[in-house]
Motif scaffolding. Structure first.
Motif, PDB file in Angstrom:
ATOM      1  N   ILE A   1       0.851  -1.202   0.000  1.00 37.15           N
ATOM      2  CA  ILE A   1       0.000   0.000   0.000  1.00 37.15           C
ATOM      3  C   ILE A   1       0.882   1.246   0.000  1.00 37.15           C
ATOM      4  CG2 ILE A   1      -1.814   1.284   1.186  1.00 37.15           C
ATOM      5  CD1 ILE A   1      -2.881  -1.358   2.232  1.00 37.15           C
ATOM      6  N   LYS A   2       0.863   1.927  -1.149  1.00 37.82           N
ATOM      7  CA  LYS A   2       1.593   3.202  -1.310  1.00 37.82           C
ATOM      8  C   LYS A   2       0.516   4.281  -1.317  1.00 37.82           C
ATOM      9  CE  LYS A   2       2.864   4.644  -5.417  1.00 37.82           C
ATOM     10  NZ  LYS A   2       3.434   4.544  -6.773  1.00 37.82           N
ATOM     11  N   ALA A   3       0.455   5.059  -0.248  1.00 36.89           N
ATOM     12  CA  ALA A   3      -0.706   5.949  -0.143  1.00 36.89           C
ATOM     13  C   ALA A   3      -0.362   7.287   0.502  1.00 36.89           C
ATOM     14  CB  ALA A   3      -1.804   5.262   0.681  1.00 36.89           C
TER      15      ALA A   3
ATOM     16  N   ALA B   1       4.353  17.726  -4.662  1.00 40.23           N
ATOM     17  CA  ALA B   1       5.591  18.525  -4.594  1.00 40.23           C
ATOM     18  C   ALA B   1       5.485  19.726  -5.530  1.00 40.23           C
ATOM     19  CB  ALA B   1       6.794  17.656  -4.947  1.00 40.23           C
ATOM     20  N   GLU B   2       4.838  19.536  -6.651  1.00 46.29           N
ATOM     21  CA  GLU B   2       4.630  20.596  -7.671  1.00 46.29           C
ATOM     22  C   GLU B   2       5.950  21.280  -7.995  1.00 46.29           C
ATOM     23  OE1 GLU B   2       2.067  19.398  -8.187  1.00 46.29           O
ATOM     24  OE2 GLU B   2       0.706  19.268  -6.527  1.00 46.29           O
ATOM     25  N   ILE B   3       6.065  22.589  -7.646  1.00 47.74           N
ATOM     26  CA  ILE B   3       7.358  23.297  -7.755  1.00 47.74           C
ATOM     27  C   ILE B   3       7.547  23.929  -6.388  1.00 47.74           C
ATOM     28  CG2 ILE B   3       8.285  25.483  -8.658  1.00 47.74           C
ATOM     29  CD1 ILE B   3       8.800  23.455 -10.740  1.00 47.74           C
TER      30      ILE B   3
ATOM     31  N   MET C   1       7.756  16.378  -9.733  1.00 40.60           N
ATOM     32  CA  MET C   1       7.834  17.814 -10.019  1.00 40.60           C
ATOM     33  C   MET C   1       6.832  18.081 -11.134  1.00 40.60           C
ATOM     34  SD  MET C   1      11.037  20.144 -11.337  1.00 40.60           S
ATOM     35  CE  MET C   1      11.016  19.747 -13.064  1.00 40.60           C
ATOM     36  N   LEU C   2       5.989  19.067 -10.931  1.00 42.41           N
ATOM     37  CA  LEU C   2       5.025  19.454 -11.966  1.00 42.41           C
ATOM     38  C   LEU C   2       5.686  20.546 -12.820  1.00 42.41           C
ATOM     39  CD1 LEU C   2       1.967  18.972 -12.748  1.00 42.41           C
ATOM     40  CD2 LEU C   2       1.548  21.145 -11.602  1.00 42.41           C
ATOM     41  N   TYR C   3       5.828  20.262 -14.109  1.00 39.12           N
ATOM     42  CA  TYR C   3       6.506  21.230 -14.993  1.00 39.12           C
ATOM     43  C   TYR C   3       5.596  21.559 -16.181  1.00 39.12           C
ATOM     44  CZ  TYR C   3       7.354  17.304 -18.125  1.00 39.12           C
ATOM     45  OH  TYR C   3       7.171  16.232 -18.974  1.00 39.12           O
TER      46      TYR C   3
ATOM     47  N   LEU D   1       6.145  15.322 -13.814  1.00 39.67           N
ATOM     48  CA  LEU D   1       4.738  15.294 -14.253  1.00 39.67           C
ATOM     49  C   LEU D   1       4.470  16.498 -15.151  1.00 39.67           C
ATOM     50  CD1 LEU D   1       3.109  14.468 -10.780  1.00 39.67           C
ATOM     51  CD2 LEU D   1       3.463  12.865 -12.665  1.00 39.67           C
ATOM     52  N   ALA D   2       4.096  16.238 -16.385  1.00 43.95           N
ATOM     53  CA  ALA D   2       3.808  17.318 -17.342  1.00 43.95           C
ATOM     54  C   ALA D   2       2.432  17.912 -17.029  1.00 43.95           C
ATOM     55  CB  ALA D   2       3.811  16.760 -18.756  1.00 43.95           C
ATOM     56  N   PHE D   3       2.369  19.214 -16.959  1.00 45.60           N
ATOM     57  CA  PHE D   3       1.098  19.864 -16.616  1.00 45.60           C
ATOM     58  C   PHE D   3       0.063  19.672 -17.729  1.00 45.60           C
ATOM     59  CE2 PHE D   3      -1.479  23.905 -16.421  1.00 45.60           C
ATOM     60  CZ  PHE D   3      -2.288  23.437 -15.395  1.00 45.60           C
TER      61      PHE D   3
HETATM   62  O1  V47 Z   1       0.408  15.911  -6.858  1.00 46.47           O
HETATM   63  C1  V47 Z   1      -2.602  17.341 -10.479  1.00 46.47           C
HETATM   64  C2  V47 Z   1      -0.341  16.231 -10.296  1.00 46.47           C
HETATM   65  C3  V47 Z   1      -0.021  14.579  -8.790  1.00 46.47           C
HETATM   66  C4  V47 Z   1      -2.553  17.917 -12.554  1.00 46.47           C
HETATM   67  O2  V47 Z   1       4.632   8.249  -6.583  1.00 46.47           O
HETATM   68  C5  V47 Z   1      -1.393  17.205 -12.263  1.00 46.47           C
HETATM   69  O3  V47 Z   1       4.672   6.596  -7.979  1.00 46.47           O
HETATM   70  C6  V47 Z   1      -0.691  17.441 -14.398  1.00 46.47           C
HETATM   71  O4  V47 Z   1       1.940  12.275  -7.729  1.00 46.47           O
HETATM   72  N1  V47 Z   1      -1.763  18.167 -14.747  1.00 46.47           N
HETATM   73  C7  V47 Z   1      -0.547  13.245  -8.299  1.00 46.47           C
HETATM   74  N2  V47 Z   1      -0.471  16.967 -13.164  1.00 46.47           N
HETATM   75  C8  V47 Z   1       0.049  12.087  -9.078  1.00 46.47           C
HETATM   76  C9  V47 Z   1       1.357  11.624  -8.545  1.00 46.47           C
HETATM   77  C10 V47 Z   1       1.949  10.348  -8.997  1.00 46.47           C
HETATM   78  C11 V47 Z   1       1.600   9.783 -10.216  1.00 46.47           C
HETATM   79  C12 V47 Z   1       2.167   8.568 -10.593  1.00 46.47           C
HETATM   80  C13 V47 Z   1       3.034   7.913  -9.772  1.00 46.47           C
HETATM   81  C14 V47 Z   1       3.364   8.470  -8.550  1.00 46.47           C
HETATM   82  C15 V47 Z   1       4.282   7.730  -7.643  1.00 46.47           C
HETATM   83  C16 V47 Z   1       2.831   9.689  -8.159  1.00 46.47           C
HETATM   84  O5  V47 Z   1      -0.587  14.892 -10.019  1.00 46.47           O
HETATM   85  C17 V47 Z   1      -0.351  15.783  -7.992  1.00 46.47           C
HETATM   86  C18 V47 Z   1      -0.032  16.885  -8.974  1.00 46.47           C
HETATM   87  O6  V47 Z   1       1.336  17.175  -8.959  1.00 46.47           O
HETATM   88  N3  V47 Z   1      -1.454  16.883 -10.985  1.00 46.47           N
HETATM   89  N4  V47 Z   1      -3.301  17.982 -11.438  1.00 46.47           N
HETATM   90  C19 V47 Z   1      -2.721  18.429 -13.859  1.00 46.47           C
HETATM   91  N5  V47 Z   1      -3.769  19.174 -14.202  1.00 46.47           N
END
Ligand code: V47
Length: 381
Positions: free
Chosen positions: A151-153, A190-192, A229-231, A263-265
Motif C-alpha cells: 500500500i503506497k498511499a 511537490a509541484e514546484i 515535479m510538476l513542470y 509530471l507534465a502539466f
Molecule cells: O500531486 C494534479 C499532479 C499529482 C494535474 O509516486 C497534475 O509513484 C498534471 O503524484 N496536470 C498526483 N499533473 C500524481 C502523482 C503520482 C503519479 C504517478 C506515480 C506516482 C508515484 C505519483 O498529479 C499531484 C499533482 O502534482 N497533478 N493535477 C494536472 N492538471
C-alpha cells in the motif's frame, strides 16, 4: 592500474561546446551545479543531453526497465484546497464531488482486477470532514483483504493535512498509518517548491519546506517514498533546477527516495487552461535533465499515463528506467484532459519496453523482481 572502463567521452558528440565540461563531469560521476542544470534546459542539443542521461541510466541499470502491476484508488475528490493546477478537486457540496465509503473503496480495489496487482496507489483530495480513523480503517481493511499487496498511499500534502486535522504530529500520524498497514508514500504534491510559483498554482497547499520536512520525517521512520515535479506551467528553468536540487539535498540526508517522476502539466479544465500543453521534446528533455541532476536517485520514471505511451517509450533511451504500471483507472490527469488509456496490461507494457531495445522487469513497489504464475506472484527479496 589501467582503467578497465570504456572511454565513453570519446564517443560523446555535441554541437554545443558548453556541454563538453558537463559531459566530462557526468562521465566521471561528478555532481552537476545549479548553472550546469540550467544550461541542460537551455541548450539546443537535446540529443547530447539525452545521450549523457542514457549513459547514466545504463551505468545504473543496463537495459533493465521496470514496471509494476498496480491499481490507483482515488477515494475522494472533495478538497478544501482550490489549486489552480488541478481539475480533479471539488468543493464540499459540489454535485460532482464524491467520497467513497470504506466498502466502496475496498470494492474498487478489487474491481478491474484482471491480473494480481502488487500495489495499491491511493491519493485523494483534502477532505474537510473525514477523520483520521477513515484513513486508518481504509488501509487496515485493504491489508486484511489483500495481505500481499503493497500500500503506497497519501502524498506529503495529505499526511500534513491529516496530522493538522487530528491535532497530532506528522510523526504520530505516520506511525498510526504504518500500524494500520501503510507501506510507503507516493511522490505527489511537490509541484514546484518555489514559493512565488506555488502561490499561483497551489496556494492552498503546504509550502515547499513543509513538503521536504514531511518527507524527511517519513524517511526517518523508515518509509520509502517517491518525489515528483510538476513542470510545463509558469515555472522557469531556474525553478526546475532549484526543485531538483532541494530533492537531491534531502536524498543525500535520508536516502529515502526511490523514484523521481516528472509530471507534465495538463491544463484542460483547470483555471490555467489558457496555458499550452507541453511538447514532446520538453517532456523528453525533462526526463534527461532529471536523470543528470538527481545523481543520488536510483530511478527515473516516465509515467506513461502523463506522457503518453509513445513519449514514455522514447524516454527509455533518454534516462528513464521505469514506466510505472498498469494503473487500471486514473482520474487526476483524465479530469485535466489526458487522452491516454485508463490502464495498460502487462503485455502492452512489456511490448513498449522490448521494442525500445530494453529488458522488462516486473517489480514490486520496492523494486524487487516479481515472478508470476498466472494470477499469483512471488517476490524475490
Ligand atoms: O500531486 C494534479 C499532479 C499529482 C494535474 O509516486 C497534475 O509513484 C498534471 O503524484 N496536470 C498526483 N499533473 C500524481 C502523482 C503520482 C503519479 C504517478 C506515480 C506516482 C508515484 C505519483 O498529479 C499531484 C499533482 O502534482 N497533478 N493535477 C494536472 N492538471
Amino acid at each position: 592500474m589501467a582503467d578497465s572502463k570504456p572511454n565513453l567521452f570519446s564517443s560523446f558528440r555535441t554541437h554545443d561546446p558548453r556541454l563538453e565540461p558537463i559531459a566530462e563531469k557526468v562521465l566521471a560521476e561528478k555532481r552537476l551545479s545549479f548553472d550546469e542544470g540550467v544550461l541542460l534546459y537551455r541548450t539546443t542539443d537535446v540529443l547530447a543531453v539525452g545521450w549523457l542521461a542514457n549513459s547514466v541510466r545504463e551505468r545504473l541499470h543496463g537495459d533493465l526497465t521496470y514496471f509494476n502491476v498496480n491499481r490507483h484508488i482515488n477515494h475522494t475528490n472533495v478538497c478544501v484546497a482550490a489549486c489552480r493546477l488541478c481539475a480533479f478537486g471539488r468543493k464540499k457540496g459540489d454535485s460532482n464531488g464524491y467520497t467513497m465509503t470504506l466498502e466502496e473503496a475496498w470494492r474498487t480495489a478489487a474491481s478491474g482486477y484482471s491480473e494480481a496487482v502488487t500495489e495499491f496507489h491511493i491519493v485523494g483530495g483534502l477532505h474537510p470532514d473525514l477523520p483520521l480513523e477513515y484513513y486508518l480503517d481504509l488501509i487496515a481493511g485493504l491489508k486484511e483483504r489483500f495481505p500481499k499487496v503493497h500500500i503506497k498511499a497519501f502524498t506529503m500534502v495529505e499526511i500534513s493535512f491529516l496530522a493538522r486535522r487530528a491535532k497530532i504530529s506528522i510523526e504520530e500520524t505516520l506511525i498510526k498509518l504504518r500500524d494500520s498497514g501503510l507501506d510507503s508514500l507516493p511522490g505527489g504534491g511537490a509541484e514546484i517548491f518555489d514559493t512565488e510559483i506555488r502561490s499561483v498554482i497551489c496556494d492552498h497547499k503546504i509550502d515547499g519546506n513543509e513538503w521536504i520536512d514531511t518527507a524527511r520525517i517519513a524517511h526517518n521512520l523508515g518509509f520509502k517514498s517517491n518525489a515528483t515535479m510538476l513542470y510545463g506551467h509558469i515555472e522557469s528553468d531556474e525553478h526546475r533546477v532549484d526543485h531538483l536540487m532541494r530533492l537531491r539535498n534531502l536524498q543525500d540526508e535520508t536516502g529515502g527516495f526511490q523514484t523521481f517522476i516528472p509530471l507534465a502539466f495538463h491544463p484542460e479544465n483547470t483555471p490555467l487552461s489558457h496555458l499550452p500543453v507541453t511538447t514532446g521534446l520538453t517532456d523528453i528533455r525533462q526526463i534527461a535533465v532529471s536523470r543528470l541532476i538527481l545523481d543520488n536517485f536510483p530511478h527515473i520514471k516516465a509515467y506513461w499515463q502523463m506522457l503518453t505511451p509513445k513519449i514514455a517509450q522514447i524516454s527509455l533511451r533518454f534516462g528513464a528506467d521505469d514506466l510505472d504500471g498498469t494503473v487500471i483507472e486514473e482520474k487526476i490527469y483524465h479530469d485535466a484532459g489526458a487522452t491516454t488509456p485508463q490502464g495498460m496490461t502487462r503485455k502492452e507494457l512489456c511490448r513498449l519496453i522490448t521494442e525500445a531495445g530494453r529488458v522488462s522487469v516486473e517489480r514490486d513497489t520496492l523494486y524487487h523482481a516479481v515472478t508470476r504464475t498466472e494470477d499469483s506472484f512471488t517476490v524475490a527479496v
